[in-house]
Design a protein around this motif. Structure first.
Motif, short mmCIF file in Angstrom:
data_model
loop_
_atom_site.label_atom_id
_atom_site.label_comp_id
_atom_site.label_asym_id
_atom_site.label_seq_id
_atom_site.Cartn_x
_atom_site.Cartn_y
_atom_site.Cartn_z
N LEU B 10 0.82 -1.21 0.00
CA LEU B 10 0.00 0.00 0.00
C LEU B 10 0.85 1.26 0.00
CD1 LEU B 10 -3.03 0.10 0.11
CD2 LEU B 10 -2.90 0.30 2.60
N PRO B 53 -3.58 9.07 5.14
CA PRO B 53 -3.45 7.87 5.95
C PRO B 53 -4.14 6.65 5.33
CG PRO B 53 -4.86 9.45 7.02
CD PRO B 53 -4.31 10.13 5.83
N ARG B 55 -4.01 6.12 2.24
CA ARG B 55 -3.13 5.81 1.10
C ARG B 55 -3.94 5.39 -0.12
NH1 ARG B 55 -0.20 3.81 5.46
NH2 ARG B 55 1.49 5.24 5.97
N TYR B 64 -13.56 1.44 -5.71
CA TYR B 64 -14.51 1.51 -4.59
C TYR B 64 -15.71 2.39 -4.91
CZ TYR B 64 -11.19 -1.09 -1.86
OH TYR B 64 -10.36 -2.07 -1.41
N GLN B 230 -21.56 9.05 3.41
CA GLN B 230 -20.77 9.09 4.64
C GLN B 230 -19.53 8.21 4.53
OE1 GLN B 230 -21.24 11.23 7.05
NE2 GLN B 230 -19.60 10.50 8.37
N SER B 234 -15.86 9.72 5.65
CA SER B 234 -14.82 9.32 6.61
C SER B 234 -13.44 9.57 6.01
CB SER B 234 -15.01 7.86 7.02
OG SER B 234 -15.17 7.05 5.89
N GLN C 10 -21.79 0.44 8.50
CA GLN C 10 -23.17 0.13 8.14
C GLN C 10 -23.52 -1.25 8.71
OE1 GLN C 10 -24.58 0.97 4.16
NE2 GLN C 10 -22.67 2.03 3.72
N GLU C 14 -22.24 -7.60 4.94
CA GLU C 14 -20.82 -7.41 4.61
C GLU C 14 -19.99 -6.93 5.79
OE1 GLU C 14 -21.27 -4.74 1.19
OE2 GLU C 14 -19.38 -5.63 0.49
N GLU C 60 -10.05 -14.56 1.71
CA GLU C 60 -9.13 -13.42 1.76
C GLU C 60 -9.89 -12.10 1.86
OE1 GLU C 60 -6.15 -13.03 -1.20
OE2 GLU C 60 -5.27 -15.00 -0.79
N ASN C 62 -9.27 -7.75 1.73
CA ASN C 62 -8.41 -6.59 1.55
C ASN C 62 -8.91 -5.51 2.51
OD1 ASN C 62 -7.24 -4.19 0.75
ND2 ASN C 62 -7.47 -4.59 -1.45
N GLN C 64 -8.64 -2.45 2.64
CA GLN C 64 -9.21 -1.23 2.04
C GLN C 64 -10.70 -1.41 1.70
OE1 GLN C 64 -6.57 0.22 -1.15
NE2 GLN C 64 -6.07 1.87 0.26
N ASP C 65 -11.16 -2.65 1.68
CA ASP C 65 -12.59 -2.87 1.42
C ASP C 65 -13.48 -2.30 2.53
OD1 ASP C 65 -11.95 -4.09 -0.92
OD2 ASP C 65 -12.52 -6.12 -0.33
N HIS C 67 -13.79 0.59 3.08
CA HIS C 67 -14.38 1.80 2.50
C HIS C 67 -15.82 1.57 2.05
CE1 HIS C 67 -11.12 4.63 2.68
NE2 HIS C 67 -10.27 3.72 2.21
N LEU C 68 -16.16 0.32 1.78
CA LEU C 68 -17.52 0.05 1.30
C LEU C 68 -18.55 0.02 2.42
CD1 LEU C 68 -16.58 -2.69 -1.31
CD2 LEU C 68 -17.29 -0.34 -1.78
N LEU C 70 -17.74 1.57 5.71
CA LEU C 70 -17.38 2.55 6.73
C LEU C 70 -18.34 3.74 6.70
CD1 LEU C 70 -15.09 3.22 8.75
CD2 LEU C 70 -13.86 4.29 6.85
N ILE C 71 -18.82 4.16 7.88
CA ILE C 71 -19.65 5.36 7.95
C ILE C 71 -18.85 6.52 8.50
CG2 ILE C 71 -21.59 6.43 9.13
CD1 ILE C 71 -23.03 3.76 9.01
N SER C 72 -18.15 6.27 9.59
CA SER C 72 -17.40 7.37 10.18
C SER C 72 -16.37 6.82 11.14
CB SER C 72 -18.35 8.32 10.91
OG SER C 72 -17.63 9.44 11.38
N GLU C 79 -2.61 2.76 8.74
CA GLU C 79 -3.11 1.64 7.97
C GLU C 79 -2.00 1.03 7.13
OE1 GLU C 79 -6.09 2.57 5.02
OE2 GLU C 79 -6.72 0.49 4.83
N ASP C 80 -1.90 -0.31 7.16
CA ASP C 80 -1.08 -0.99 6.17
C ASP C 80 -1.87 -2.22 5.71
OD1 ASP C 80 -0.72 -3.00 8.07
OD2 ASP C 80 1.24 -2.26 8.69
N GLU C 81 -1.21 -3.18 5.06
CA GLU C 81 -1.96 -4.32 4.50
C GLU C 81 -2.59 -5.17 5.59
OE1 GLU C 81 1.12 -3.58 3.58
OE2 GLU C 81 0.60 -2.78 1.62
N PHE C 84 -5.49 -1.99 10.50
CA PHE C 84 -6.05 -0.64 10.43
C PHE C 84 -6.22 -0.21 11.88
CE2 PHE C 84 -9.70 2.21 10.49
CZ PHE C 84 -9.42 3.07 9.45
#
Lengths: 120, 503, 90
Positions: B10, B53, B55, B64, B230, B234, C10, C14, C60, C62, C64-65, C67-68, C70-72, C79-81, C84
């Protein structure tokens, strides 16, 4: 403090300057402790208007739905102009009473302090 | 073993995709290419210290966002096909959605414009990339909200003129002026105002309890775009915290400048959010959380923790935060009282809380509500029963900074209107609070130009001084405005309920 | 002194493995549910581990998923692989 800007100057006229009122003026007034009317009122009036006329013909009717409105005697009011103690002369004009453009008048009426004992 | 060699991690990916994208210009000096990022006095010595942060890189961003859009539009299609407008808790609820449509959605568009400027204005490429993502996000929010509300517009009043009334209606000058104040500042103040103060510190109060409230009231459209937006938010909030920390770390001279902005924008944001609190307390038929409780969780807990963390940079709590906390028992009731009596000049309906709602308000707000606001509402109910529905016919004084009618009361006396005055260039200006007065007095040259609706009406710039003329100029129809009970929305809802009861 | 960080997700299928992973890896996490949404508070530091999500999910994942769903959130982010992390540093 002062605004930071790019260029040589930053100088603009006030949007609510008296010149925009065609000879009239803007005026604010509240009857304290009558909070069912949420905020001080705004008026466009002539500075030459008689103060009593303004009170009785313009201001008072705005509180028509308040039960205190029929009992009020403005002569017994406690007055402030720009949040400072002030004694108006009812027979004189707004201007002669030192009321100016964008002035804020506050009046409270001891004994008539709104409904429910809390100034509603 | 092969995994690490095949794929960039990343951090490597972020470095490669946000660094070395630009160059030191030679035909023109850098200060001419980026003319706006120094005049505010913020000193940046090393833009490469800027880090997102999350990235997030462009490829991940598209992936996404595409996924979010697919989900969102699948649900919006379903909302339309399944007549979801009939599944909300009550048609009163939609007036909260109207405030959103009229007041909040245009802010998304304003944010899009603002972040486009920042995406060009900062000289650090990392920060520019983050701002460009955000600009695209904001446009997405604007569009998805308009699409979601378009369905309600087929059935209900008040949704059809958002772009026009946004520029004209007195109550919409409140959110509008917030963003225009930010956009007419420099890029660092804008990002502090929007990304940090508004998004990080305060929008949790908007998007979390309120969108949760939409879910609770069966509004699938708003819930879906709300939480979808939202999820971008974030990222925006994180950008806000990062930019503030970045400024504070780059140079000690930045600290007092940032502090002043935090003072100003905390207060402006707090004033604006009073409107959202009012939606939560009064416009959600099924309640999730009161404004008081949301304030305690999202400000007194989470907001204060954030400021504790910033203390190591020499940042203190924003000025007047004590007043904001003291007002948590009153602000939404004062606001509702105001909207209630001026709703004949809005594209909204208002109403009085019913018995059950009154009990909830008493439980949430205690003694002050019971003594002051409850009897007020009961008196208005009496007037209503006599056929004298309470409307204020005179224009109010409006705060020259936050642009809210000055319904506010003294911090130590909720029974007496406050109205503070500052004189500048021989003209008096009225403010609602010490917080707004501080903001005016810091930059009077700026705020003396404010477009204050009642003043403009009296100056003759708004189609006329009567209610009818003004409303016409706003493009608000008679049937869009006033009391909810008996309105077209109310009648339609009753008809649907009757139909549902028959089967 | 207020010291919680938080993450809000949310309340969707998921998000369940993510919520479960946070609860498993953070002893002091407090889960607050409200309509459509789950908010998890934790004093000072909250960690989301990829491996724990993968255990719960059975495949598996990821990071970064998030983001789908996350609200706040509130807190500084690292963050790394693999992780978080949200944290306050005072």
């Amino acid at each position: 403090m002062t605004v930071k800007f790019i260029g040589d100057s930053y100088d603009f006229p006030c949007s609510n300057r008296v010149e925009n009122y065609g000879g009239d003026m803007n005026l604010y007034m509240v009857w304290d402790h009558h909070l069912i009317y949420c905020a001080p009122n705004a008026y466009r009036v002539s500075g030459d208007m008689n103060f009593r006329d303004f009170l009785e013909q313009v201001f008072q009717p705005d509180y028509a739905q308040h039960p205190d409105v029929d009992k009020v005697d403005w002569e017994k009011g406690v007055w402030q102009l720009e949040n400072q103690g002030w004694t108006p002369d009812f027979s004189k004009s707004l201007k002669e009473n030192n009321i100016a453009h964008n002035s804020f008048i506050r009046v409270s009426t001891p004994g008539l302090e709104g409904m429910h004992g809390v100034g509603n | 073993m092969a995994k690490n060699q095949r794929r960039l991690n990343l951090s490597q990916k972020y470095q490669l995709m946000t660094r070395g994208l630009d160059w030191e210009t030679t035909y023109q000096p850098m200060d001419k290419v980026f003319p706006y990022d120094k005049y505010e006095g913020i000193k940046i010595t090393d833009w490469d210290k800027w880090q997102d942060p999350f990235r997030l890189t462009m490829d991940a961003y598209w992936k996404y966002q595409a996924e979010k859009e697919r989900k969102l539009y699948a649900i919006l299609d379903s909302v339309v096909q399944n007549n979801s407008q009939q599944n909300i808790s009550d048609a009163r609820y939609l007036n909260a959605v109207k405030i959103w449509m009229q007041g909040v959605t245009p802010l998304e568009y304003a944010a899009f414009r603002g972040f486009n400027m920042l995406g060009r204005g900062f000289r650090g490429a990392g920060a520019r990339v983050a701002c460009q993502f955000q600009a695209i996000d904001e446009m997405r929010h604007y569009q998805t909200q308009v699409h979601a509300f378009a369905h309600y517009n087929k059935f209900f009043n008040g949704f059809n003129q958002h772009a026009r009334i946004r520029d004209r209606a007195w109550y919409l000058s409140i959110p509008k002026s917030y963003f225009e104040d930010a956009m007419t500042a420099g890029p660092f103040e804008f990002i502090t105002a929007i990304s940090f103060s508004f998004e990080y510190v305060l929008t949790n109060l908007l998007f979390m309890p309120f969108v949760s409230g939409a879910a609770h009231n069966g509004d699938m459209a708003t819930t879906t775009f709300g939480f979808s937006a939202q999820s971008d938010e974030s990222r925006h909030m994180t950008l806000g915290l990062e930019i503030v920390k970045f400024m504070l770390e780059q140079h000690e001279d930045n600290v007092p400048i940032v502090q002043e902005w935090l003072d100003k924008w905390f207060w402006r944001g707090y004033r604006l959010l009073g409107l959202i609190g009012t939606m939560m307390d009064y416009m959600l038929p099924k309640k999730v959380m009161s404004w008081r409780q949301a304030w305690e969780i999202y400000w007194e807990e989470n907001g204060v923790a954030l400021f504790n963390d910033l203390a190591r940079y020499g940042i203190r709590m924003p000025k007047h935060h004590e007043t904001a906390t003291r007002e948590k028992y009153r602000i939404t009731h004062e606001f509702w009282s105001t909207i209630y009596q001026f709703s004949h000049a809005t594209a909204l309906y208002t109403w009085l809380p019913d018995e059950e709602e009154m009990d909830w308000l008493c439980a949430e707000y205690g003694e002050l509500f019971e003594k002051l606001y409850k009897p007020r509402y009961e008196y208005w109910r009496e007037l209503d029963a006599r056929g004298e529905r309470f409307f204020q016919k005179r224009l109010p004084v409006v705060c020259n900074v936050c642009q809210i009618p000055i319904f506010h009361t003294y911090p130590d006396d909720p029974c007496k209107n406050i109205c503070l005055v500052s004189e500048y260039k021989g003209t008096k200006h009225q403010m609602c609070s010490e917080g707004c007065k501080d903001i005016f007095d810091r930059e009077p040259e700026k705020y003396c130009q404010a477009y204050i609706p009642p003043q403009q009406i009296y100056q003759g710039n708004c189609g006329g001084a009567t209610l009818e003329d003004y409303r016409k100029w706003l493009h608000i129809r008679d049937e869009d405005a006033g009391e909810y009970y008996g309105s077209e929305d109310n009648q339609l809802w009753e008809k649907w309920q009757a139909e549902a009861a028959r089967v | 002194m207020p010291e919680n960080v938080f993450i809000a997700l949310q309340n969707t299928p998921e998000a369940q493995p993510i919520i479960e992973a946070i609860v498993a890896d953070n002893d002091n996490a407090v889960v607050n549910e409200s309509p459509g949404m789950v908010k998890i508070d934790c004093p000072k530091r909250l960690v989301l581990r990829r491996e724990t999500v993968e255990e719960k999910l059975g495949q598996e994942f990821n990071l970064q998923d998030i983001h789908l769903t996350l609200i706040s959130l509130s807190g500084n982010i690292d963050e790394d692989e693999d992780e978080f992390v949200l944290h306050w540093d005072f």
